[in-house]
Design a protein around this motif. Structure first.
Motif, PDB file in Angstrom:
ATOM      1  N   GLN A   1      27.146  32.660  59.984  1.00  0.00           N
ATOM      2  CA  GLN A   1      28.458  32.057  60.389  1.00  0.00           C
ATOM      3  C   GLN A   1      28.428  31.940  62.289  1.00  0.00           C
ATOM      4  O   GLN A   1      28.928  31.443  62.907  1.00  0.00           O
ATOM      5  CB  GLN A   1      29.883  32.935  60.127  1.00  0.00           C
ATOM      6  CG  GLN A   1      30.135  32.451  58.807  1.00  0.00           C
ATOM      7  CD  GLN A   1      31.074  33.581  58.335  1.00  0.00           C
ATOM      8  OE1 GLN A   1      31.190  34.597  58.641  1.00  0.00           O
ATOM      9  NE2 GLN A   1      31.960  33.009  57.215  1.00  0.00           N
TER      10      GLN A   1
ATOM     11  N   TYR B   1      24.590  43.846  53.368  1.00  0.00           N
ATOM     12  CA  TYR B   1      24.677  42.379  53.627  1.00  0.00           C
ATOM     13  C   TYR B   1      23.663  42.103  54.751  1.00  0.00           C
ATOM     14  O   TYR B   1      23.185  42.936  55.620  1.00  0.00           O
ATOM     15  CB  TYR B   1      26.032  42.501  54.354  1.00  0.00           C
ATOM     16  CG  TYR B   1      27.047  42.711  53.306  1.00  0.00           C
ATOM     17  CD1 TYR B   1      26.986  42.798  52.053  1.00  0.00           C
ATOM     18  CD2 TYR B   1      28.451  43.014  54.252  1.00  0.00           C
ATOM     19  CE1 TYR B   1      28.136  42.968  51.362  1.00  0.00           C
ATOM     20  CE2 TYR B   1      29.479  43.315  53.052  1.00  0.00           C
ATOM     21  CZ  TYR B   1      29.219  43.337  51.729  1.00  0.00           C
ATOM     22  OH  TYR B   1      30.450  43.610  50.918  1.00  0.00           O
TER      23      TYR B   1
ATOM     24  N   HIS C   1      29.802  51.676  46.821  1.00  0.00           N
ATOM     25  CA  HIS C   1      29.828  50.119  46.820  1.00  0.00           C
ATOM     26  C   HIS C   1      29.981  49.586  45.265  1.00  0.00           C
ATOM     27  O   HIS C   1      30.661  48.781  44.919  1.00  0.00           O
ATOM     28  CB  HIS C   1      28.602  49.671  47.246  1.00  0.00           C
ATOM     29  CG  HIS C   1      28.523  47.950  47.540  1.00  0.00           C
ATOM     30  ND1 HIS C   1      27.996  47.692  48.612  1.00  0.00           N
ATOM     31  CD2 HIS C   1      29.581  47.130  47.347  1.00  0.00           C
ATOM     32  CE1 HIS C   1      28.138  46.508  48.839  1.00  0.00           C
ATOM     33  NE2 HIS C   1      29.093  46.336  48.093  1.00  0.00           N
TER      34      HIS C   1
ATOM     35  N   GLN D   1      38.041  48.668  46.261  1.00  0.00           N
ATOM     36  CA  GLN D   1      37.628  47.537  46.680  1.00  0.00           C
ATOM     37  C   GLN D   1      37.275  46.669  45.600  1.00  0.00           C
ATOM     38  O   GLN D   1      36.097  46.788  45.157  1.00  0.00           O
ATOM     39  CB  GLN D   1      36.881  47.431  47.856  1.00  0.00           C
ATOM     40  CG  GLN D   1      36.587  46.116  48.411  1.00  0.00           C
ATOM     41  CD  GLN D   1      35.765  45.985  49.712  1.00  0.00           C
ATOM     42  OE1 GLN D   1      34.825  45.014  49.593  1.00  0.00           O
ATOM     43  NE2 GLN D   1      36.282  46.755  50.879  1.00  0.00           N
TER      44      GLN D   1
ATOM     45  N   TRP E   1      38.526  41.755  47.498  1.00  0.00           N
ATOM     46  CA  TRP E   1      37.674  40.901  48.075  1.00  0.00           C
ATOM     47  C   TRP E   1      37.448  39.584  47.347  1.00  0.00           C
ATOM     48  O   TRP E   1      37.738  39.278  46.331  1.00  0.00           O
ATOM     49  CB  TRP E   1      35.938  41.672  48.136  1.00  0.00           C
ATOM     50  CG  TRP E   1      35.218  42.234  46.614  1.00  0.00           C
ATOM     51  CD1 TRP E   1      35.433  43.277  46.061  1.00  0.00           C
ATOM     52  CD2 TRP E   1      34.444  41.103  45.824  1.00  0.00           C
ATOM     53  NE1 TRP E   1      34.909  43.332  44.972  1.00  0.00           N
ATOM     54  CE2 TRP E   1      34.243  41.998  44.793  1.00  0.00           C
ATOM     55  CE3 TRP E   1      33.944  40.026  45.976  1.00  0.00           C
ATOM     56  CZ2 TRP E   1      33.251  41.752  43.868  1.00  0.00           C
ATOM     57  CZ3 TRP E   1      33.225  39.625  44.801  1.00  0.00           C
ATOM     58  CH2 TRP E   1      32.567  40.406  43.762  1.00  0.00           C
TER      59      TRP E   1
HETATM   60  N1  NAP Z   1      32.821  45.113  47.483  1.00  0.00           N
HETATM   61  C1  NAP Z   1      32.139  44.277  47.135  1.00  0.00           C
HETATM   62  O1  NAP Z   1      31.289  44.275  46.098  1.00  0.00           O
HETATM   63  C2  NAP Z   1      32.183  42.801  47.654  1.00  0.00           C
HETATM   64  C3  NAP Z   1      31.882  41.666  47.302  1.00  0.00           C
HETATM   65  C4  NAP Z   1      31.762  40.749  48.075  1.00  0.00           C
HETATM   66  C5  NAP Z   1      32.475  40.498  49.219  1.00  0.00           C
HETATM   67  N2  NAP Z   1      33.178  41.836  49.726  1.00  0.00           N
HETATM   68  C6  NAP Z   1      33.525  41.642  50.930  1.00  0.00           C
HETATM   69  O2  NAP Z   1      34.731  40.834  50.999  1.00  0.00           O
HETATM   70  C7  NAP Z   1      34.615  39.947  52.323  1.00  0.00           C
HETATM   71  C8  NAP Z   1      35.013  38.579  52.036  1.00  0.00           C
HETATM   72  O3  NAP Z   1      34.198  37.924  50.707  1.00  0.00           O
HETATM   73  P1  NAP Z   1      34.166  36.362  50.799  1.00  0.00           P
HETATM   74  O4  NAP Z   1      33.595  35.957  52.017  1.00  0.00           O
HETATM   75  O5  NAP Z   1      33.534  36.046  49.450  1.00  0.00           O
HETATM   76  O6  NAP Z   1      35.680  36.021  50.784  1.00  0.00           O
HETATM   77  P2  NAP Z   1      36.563  34.602  50.391  1.00  0.00           P
HETATM   78  O7  NAP Z   1      37.723  34.612  51.735  1.00  0.00           O
HETATM   79  O8  NAP Z   1      36.909  34.336  49.256  1.00  0.00           O
HETATM   80  O9  NAP Z   1      35.328  33.489  50.895  1.00  0.00           O
HETATM   81  C9  NAP Z   1      34.988  33.057  52.272  1.00  0.00           C
HETATM   82  C10 NAP Z   1      34.295  31.859  52.030  1.00  0.00           C
HETATM   83  O10 NAP Z   1      35.061  30.662  51.717  1.00  0.00           O
HETATM   84  C11 NAP Z   1      34.962  29.534  52.407  1.00  0.00           C
HETATM   85  N3  NAP Z   1      36.179  28.915  52.634  1.00  0.00           N
HETATM   86  C12 NAP Z   1      37.425  29.494  52.789  1.00  0.00           C
HETATM   87  N4  NAP Z   1      38.585  28.903  53.052  1.00  0.00           N
HETATM   88  C13 NAP Z   1      37.909  27.491  52.540  1.00  0.00           C
HETATM   89  C14 NAP Z   1      38.643  26.263  52.456  1.00  0.00           C
HETATM   90  N5  NAP Z   1      39.907  26.028  52.576  1.00  0.00           N
HETATM   91  N6  NAP Z   1      37.689  25.419  52.072  1.00  0.00           N
HETATM   92  C15 NAP Z   1      36.316  25.570  52.131  1.00  0.00           C
HETATM   93  N7  NAP Z   1      35.845  26.959  52.102  1.00  0.00           N
HETATM   94  C16 NAP Z   1      36.515  27.615  52.400  1.00  0.00           C
HETATM   95  C17 NAP Z   1      34.527  30.309  53.966  1.00  0.00           C
HETATM   96  O11 NAP Z   1      34.140  29.377  54.717  1.00  0.00           O
HETATM   97  P3  NAP Z   1      34.390  29.230  56.258  1.00  0.00           P
HETATM   98  O12 NAP Z   1      33.696  30.285  56.909  1.00  0.00           O
HETATM   99  O13 NAP Z   1      33.949  27.958  56.566  1.00  0.00           O
HETATM  100  O14 NAP Z   1      35.968  29.086  56.259  1.00  0.00           O
HETATM  101  C18 NAP Z   1      33.632  31.329  53.517  1.00  0.00           C
HETATM  102  O15 NAP Z   1      32.417  30.918  53.239  1.00  0.00           O
HETATM  103  C19 NAP Z   1      33.066  39.911  52.264  1.00  0.00           C
HETATM  104  O16 NAP Z   1      32.817  39.678  53.574  1.00  0.00           O
HETATM  105  C20 NAP Z   1      32.913  41.351  52.275  1.00  0.00           C
HETATM  106  O17 NAP Z   1      33.130  42.065  53.161  1.00  0.00           O
HETATM  107  C21 NAP Z   1      32.876  42.944  49.120  1.00  0.00           C
END
Ligand code: NAP
Length: 306
Positions: free
Chosen positions: A30, A58, A134, A186, A215
């Motif tokens: 990003q 990550y 994790h 989480q 998440w």
């Molecule tokens: N503990 C675990 O095992 C685990 C696993 C996975 C993730 N995580 C944590 O959770 C955080 C969030 O996960 P995530 O990034 O998957 O969350 P998310 O908020 O569900 O997804 C974000 C993604 O969706 C896209 N997006 C959001 N709104 C949108 C829209 N209206 N139209 C099109 N695309 C859209 C974003 O793109 P844009 O940037 O272009 O808006 C981004 O690529 C991670 O950064 C990490 O810290 C933890």
């Protein structure tokens, strides 16, 4: 008008987090530089988002690089302005982990202590606010893992301990050996992933008094972009909700859905888009009516027998 973002104490003996958490998993795709990421962190602070989530594996294109990228940006803005959550235990294939020849989990004392020291160094901080295990390591020796986590706290390297993706039985097992309280679990939760409401995860959180971190509340974007018929159907239900509550669209309605659950109050969003982040802040503070919330559930299973 901009919404005020509240703060939440995530456990009686735990820290206070901003009600929306920002996740750094996608940050290297990003942001072109740590300066650009630092600018983004200043924007988050302006919106009241002070809690940052990251993890050692990550990284893009290779795992194990985001902590350092994030650390450089945090140093430009000020460490004390943020609560930093990082993790330990996932082992991935990477040029930065040549000893790994297969993906696995490792919650031995040696690996936990090594991982925490690496995180402190990469993030450039003296202490992690919350260290999460994790993923549950199927080979976990609960006494050894709990002992290592307590040691990390007693040495001041992490202020609090939590877990991630832990089933209720695994969480209870680790908690039974830990001196430190488990301040969060989480977990994944979204209109496309409803398990925590019925598999005991949220019941246990409410029973023990910790607030889960949620998440991928918009399923990593799949909810918005997939052509799958069931997902298109869910999108149209969420679009109706968005219209009714003057939210920007289905992504924001999904965040309001997640945040409406008594255990869903801490969405961890991954967007780098400023309008979407403003929309998420408004959504997290929007209280959906009971029947609107249930319209998402009945879209998945009209019998309500999840
Ligand atoms: N503990 C675990 O095992 C685990 C696993 C996975 C993730 N995580 C944590 O959770 C955080 C969030 O996960 P995530 O990034 O998957 O969350 P998310 O908020 O569900 O997804 C974000 C993604 O969706 C896209 N997006 C959001 N709104 C949108 C829209 N209206 N139209 C099109 N695309 C859209 C974003 O793109 P844009 O940037 O272009 O808006 C981004 O690529 C991670 O950064 C990490 O810290 C933890």
């Amino acid at each position: 008008m901009r919404s005020e973002l509240r703060r939440i104490k995530i456990h009686e003996n735990g820290p206070e987090f901003s009600r929306v958490v920002w996740g750094s998993m996608r940050s290297e795709q990003q942001f072109a530089s740590s300066d650009a990421l630092a600018e983004h962190l200043r924007f988050l602070l302006d919106r009241g988002i002070t809690t940052l989530d990251t993890a050692p594996p990550y990284g893009h294109p290779d795992p194990y690089t985001v902590e350092e990228f994030l650390g450089r940006a945090i140093a430009k803005v000020g460490r004390n302005k943020f609560e930093i959550v990082t993790k330990c235990g996932i082992q991935r294939l990477s040029p930065h982990r040549t000893e790994n020849w297969i993906r696995h989990f490792d919650s031995t004392e040696k690996e936990i202590l090594r991982s925490v020291d690496r995180s402190l160094q990469k993030l450039g901080v003296d202490a992690i606010d919350v260290l999460l295990v994790h993923r549950p390591d199927y080979l976990m020796d609960p006494d050894e893992t709990a002992g290592a986590l307590d040691k990390v706290v007693s040495e001041g390297k992490a202020r609090y301990i939590g877990v991630s993706n832990f089933s209720p039985s695994r969480l209870n097992l680790l908690a039974s050996r830990l001196k430190a309280p488990i301040v969060t679990n989480q977990v994944q939760f979204s209109p496309l992933h409803l398990e925590p409401i019925s598999d005991g995860t949220f019941d246990l959180a409410l029973q023990l008094g910790h607030v889960p971190m949620i998440w991928s509340p918009v399923a990593g974007g799949r909810l918005l972009t997939s052509d799958d018929e069931a997902i298109r159907g869910m999108r149209s239900v969420l679009s109706e909700i968005a219209k009714k509550y003057s939210l920007a669209g289905p992504a924001e309605a999904a965040i309001a859905f997640v945040a409406r659950h008594p255990a869903g109050r801490l969405p961890v969003i991954g967007s780098a888009n400023r309008e979407r982040i403003d929309g998420a802040v408004k959504a997290a503070e929007t209280q959906l009516d009971r029947q609107d919330w249930y319209s998402v559930i009945t879209q998945v299973d009209s019998t309500l027998n999840l």
